[in-house]
Design an enzyme around this catalytic site. Structure first.
Site, PDB file in Angstrom:
ATOM      1  N   TYR A 146      28.159 -10.323  -9.524  1.00  0.00           N
ATOM      2  CA  TYR A 146      27.139  -9.384 -10.012  1.00  0.00           C
ATOM      3  C   TYR A 146      26.858  -9.709 -11.463  1.00  0.00           C
ATOM      4  O   TYR A 146      27.782  -9.900 -12.256  1.00  0.00           O
ATOM      5  CB  TYR A 146      27.668  -7.947  -9.891  1.00  0.00           C
ATOM      6  N   ASP A 241      29.315 -15.464 -17.034  1.00  0.00           N
ATOM      7  CA  ASP A 241      29.161 -14.015 -17.163  1.00  0.00           C
ATOM      8  C   ASP A 241      30.548 -13.427 -17.384  1.00  0.00           C
ATOM      9  O   ASP A 241      31.310 -13.232 -16.432  1.00  0.00           O
ATOM     10  CB  ASP A 241      28.492 -13.429 -15.926  1.00  0.00           C
ATOM     11  N   LYS A 274      30.961  -4.657 -21.844  1.00  0.00           N
ATOM     12  CA  LYS A 274      32.154  -3.847 -21.583  1.00  0.00           C
ATOM     13  C   LYS A 274      33.117  -3.781 -22.778  1.00  0.00           C
ATOM     14  O   LYS A 274      32.871  -2.999 -23.680  1.00  0.00           O
ATOM     15  CB  LYS A 274      32.793  -4.309 -20.269  1.00  0.00           C
TER      16      LYS A 274
HETATM   17  C1  LIG Z   1      29.248  -4.711 -15.513  1.00  0.00           C
HETATM   18  C2  LIG Z   1      28.743  -6.096 -15.328  1.00  0.00           C
HETATM   19  C3  LIG Z   1      27.434  -6.454 -15.646  1.00  0.00           C
HETATM   20  C4  LIG Z   1      26.393  -5.451 -16.030  1.00  0.00           C
HETATM   21  O1  LIG Z   1      26.671  -4.790 -17.201  1.00  0.00           O
HETATM   22  P1  LIG Z   1      25.960  -3.366 -17.503  1.00  0.00           P
HETATM   23  O2  LIG Z   1      26.404  -3.030 -18.870  1.00  0.00           O
HETATM   24  O3  LIG Z   1      26.449  -2.447 -16.429  1.00  0.00           O
HETATM   25  O4  LIG Z   1      24.496  -3.597 -17.398  1.00  0.00           O
HETATM   26  C5  LIG Z   1      27.081  -7.783 -15.579  1.00  0.00           C
HETATM   27  N1  LIG Z   1      27.969  -8.713 -15.194  1.00  0.00           N
HETATM   28  C6  LIG Z   1      29.233  -8.407 -14.858  1.00  0.00           C
HETATM   29  C7  LIG Z   1      30.177  -9.489 -14.466  1.00  0.00           C
HETATM   30  C8  LIG Z   1      29.656  -7.086 -14.895  1.00  0.00           C
HETATM   31  O5  LIG Z   1      30.906  -6.782 -14.518  1.00  0.00           O
END
Ligand SMILES: *Cc1c(COP(=O)(O)O)cnc(C)c1O
Length: 434
Positions: A146, A241, A274
Site C-alpha cells: 500500500y 516506501d 508515520k
Molecule cells: C500508512 C502508509 C502510507 C500512507 O500514509 P498516510 O499518512 O496514511 O497517507 C503509505 N505507504 C505505506 C507503506 C504506509 O504504511
C-alpha cells in the site's frame, strides 16, 4: 461490560449519521472483524482507554507513529512550546531545516527531503518526481503493498504482464492506471519479464521493503538485489516506501537492514511518514540532490502544500527523532518486540494453534499459518474467521491489535516486559478457545 453501559455503540451510531461508515479511515470501522469500534478517549504510554473506560495495551500505535508510546514527556513539551509560538505561518521556519537535517543524518541515501503532510501525499509526489526525472510514464508496484490512496496506486494485478492493472476503487479512470504494472511480491521471474517488456518506459519501481500492509512480509534479499540491479540497468528509479518501515524497523529504516546483506545498497527515492511526525500529520520524500532539485521551485516537477512543514508537526517529529536516536533505543525496542513474538509463538505452540511470526525493530506480524507467507496470495490463505475470534478475544481482554489480518503490529518504547508478558498470557487464554 454490559450493553446498557456501552458508550461505544451509541457513539458509533452517532458517527455513522454524519461520517461515512462512522470513520475517517476505513479500517477503523471494524468491518473485517465485525463488532463495534472502540472510541478512544485518551492514551498514555503503552495504553489507550475507550469511551467505556476500558484500558487496552496498544499494539497499533496510531499505525506506527507512536514509537515512544503516547504522551512522551519530551515530545509533549516540544509540541506545547511550538503551539504557543504559532500553529502555522505559510512561510519557512528554522525547525523545518532541523527536521530535514535530522532525517538526512539518519538515512545515508538522502541528500535532500521535501516535507509534506501525509504518506499518501509523499508517495504521490515521489511518483511524479520519478516520472518527471526520467521522462517516462510507467511504474511497477507489487500486490499487497500500500502506498497511500493516490489514483495511480490503487491498482490490482491485471490478467497478465502485458495488460495493466485495474483500479481497486471506484472513481479511478482506467486511463489513470494504464501506466501501473502490478507484480507479485518476491517473484523475481515476473520482475525480469516485466523489465524485458516495459524496461525502457519504466519511471520507477515502488516497493514497501518490509511490507506492512499485508501484515508483515519481507522482500527477500535476492528479490531486493534484483530490483536494484534492474532499475539501475534500465534507468528506472527504485522508490522505497518507508512510510511504515522508516525509523521503525531500524534507525536507518529498512534500507539499512538490506544494506547489511547487499553492500552499498541504496534506493533512489525514499518516501517517509508515520514516525517522522510522531503522531502529527507529517511526511516526506527525498533522495539525491540531482533528482530532488527537479522539484519546484528549482525544477519542473510541481508540488506544494499549505500546511507542509507545519511548525507544530515538525516540533513533534523532531522531538521524536531525537528520542529514538538515543544510544541503545533500537536494541531495547527490538528486544521488546522479539520477546512478544517469541512469547506468542510459544503460547500458540503450547495450545496447538498453527502460527508463524516475524519482526524487525519495533514492527511485527503474525499469521495463523504454519509457515510465514512471502506474497499477498499466501497471506490471504489465512483463516479469517479464526483471526476474528482471536482479535475479539484479545480486545475483550484488553489487548488492542489491528482489526484486520493484513495489518502489521507495533511495539513502543513504553511497552514494559510486564505489558508484554501480560499480553502473552492473555493470548494463550484466547488460543485455548480457537
Ligand atoms: C500508512 C502508509 C502510507 C500512507 O500514509 P498516510 O499518512 O496514511 O497517507 C503509505 N505507504 C505505506 C507503506 C504506509 O504504511
Amino acid at each position: 461490560m454490559t450493553h446498557n453501559t456501552d458508550r461505544n455503540l451509541p457513539l458509533f451510531e452517532r458517527a455513522k449519521a454524519v461520517i461515512p461508515g462512522g470513520v475517517n479511515s476505513p479500517v477503523r470501522a471494524f468491518k473485517a472483524v465485525g463488532g463495534t469500534p472502540r472510541f478512544i478517549e485518551r492514551a498514555q504510554g503503552a495504553y489507550m482507554w475507550d469511551a467505556n473506560g476500558q484500558r487496552f495495551i496498544d499494539y497499533i500505535g496510531s499505525w506506527g507513529p507512536m514509537i515512544l508510546g503516547h504522551g512522551h514527556p519530551a515530545v509533549l513539551e516540544a509540541v506545547q512550546k511550538a503551539a504557543l509560538e504559532g500553529f502555522s505561518f505559510g512561510a519557512p521556519t528554522e525547525r523545518e531545516i532541523e527536521l530535514a537535517e535530522a532525517i538526512i543524518a539518519l538515512v545515508p541515501s538522502l541528500e535532500m527531503v521535501r516535507l509534506v503532510s501525509s504518506g499518501t501525499e509523499a508517495g504521490m509526489s515521489a511518483i511524479r518526481l520519478a516520472r518527471g526525472a526520467t521522462g517516462r510514464s510507467k511504474i511497477i508496484k507489487f500486490e499487497g503493498c500500500y502506498h497511500g490512496h493516490a489514483d495511480a496506486l490503487l491498482v490490482k494485478a491485471g490478467s497478465g504482464l502485458a495488460t495493466f492493472g485495474s483500479a481497486t476503487s471506484a472513481g479511478v479512470p482506467p486511463e489513470v492506471v494504464q501506466h501501473t504494472v502490478v507484480l507479485e511480491y518476491n517473484n523475481i521471474t515476473q520482475l525480469e519479464e516485466a523489465f524485458a517488456l516495459h524496461g525502457a518506459d519504466l519511471a520507477c519501481v515502488m516497493i514497501e521493503p518490509i511490507a506492512g500492509n499485508m501484515n508483515f512480509v519481507r522482500a527477500s534479499v535476492p528479490f531486493m538485489r534484483r530490483c536494484r540491479e534492474l532499475c539501475s540497468q534500465y534507468g528506472a528509479l527504485l522508490v522505497f516506501d518507508e512510510v511504515m518501515n522508516g525509523f521503525r524497523v531500524a534507525l536507518g529504516g529498512a534500507q539499512s537492514v538490506y544494506a547489511r546483506d547487499i553492500p552499498g545498497f541504496e534506493p533512489d527515492l525514499t518516501v517517509m511518514g508515520k514516525v517522522i511526525g510522531g503522531g502529527m500529520p507529517l511526511a516526506a520524500f527525498g533522495g539525491k540532490r540531482a533528482v530532488m532539485e527537479q522539484m519546484a521551485p528549482l525544477g519542473a516537477v510541481y508540488q506544494a502544500g499549505t500546511l507542509s512543514g507545519n511548525p507544530v508537526a515538525t516540533a513533534c517529529g523532531l522531538a521524536t527523532l531525537r528520542a529514538i536516536s538515543q544510544p541503545g533505543f533500537f536494541e531495547s525496542l527490538s528486544a521488546s518486540t522479539r520477546r512478544l513474538v517469541d512469547g506468542l509463538m510459544a503460547a500458540a505452540a503450547a495450545e496447538g494453534v498453527p502460527f508463524s511470526a516475524d519482526c524487525e525493530g519495533g514492527m511485527f506480524g503474525f499469521f495463523l499459518l504454519p509457515e510465514l507467507p512471502s506474497n499477498y496470495g499466501q497471506v490471504m490463505r489465512s483463516d479469517g474467521a479464526r483471526f476474528n475470534r482471536l482479535f475479539h478475544g484479545l480486545l475483550d481482554r484488553g489487548v488492542y491489535i489491528a482489526p484486520a489480518l493484513y495489518e502489521a503490529g507495533f511495539v513502543s518504547a513504553a511497552h514494559t516486559a510486564q505489558d508484554i508478558d501480560d499480553t502473552i498470557a492473555v493470548a494463550r487464554d484466547v488460543f485455548k478457545t480457537l
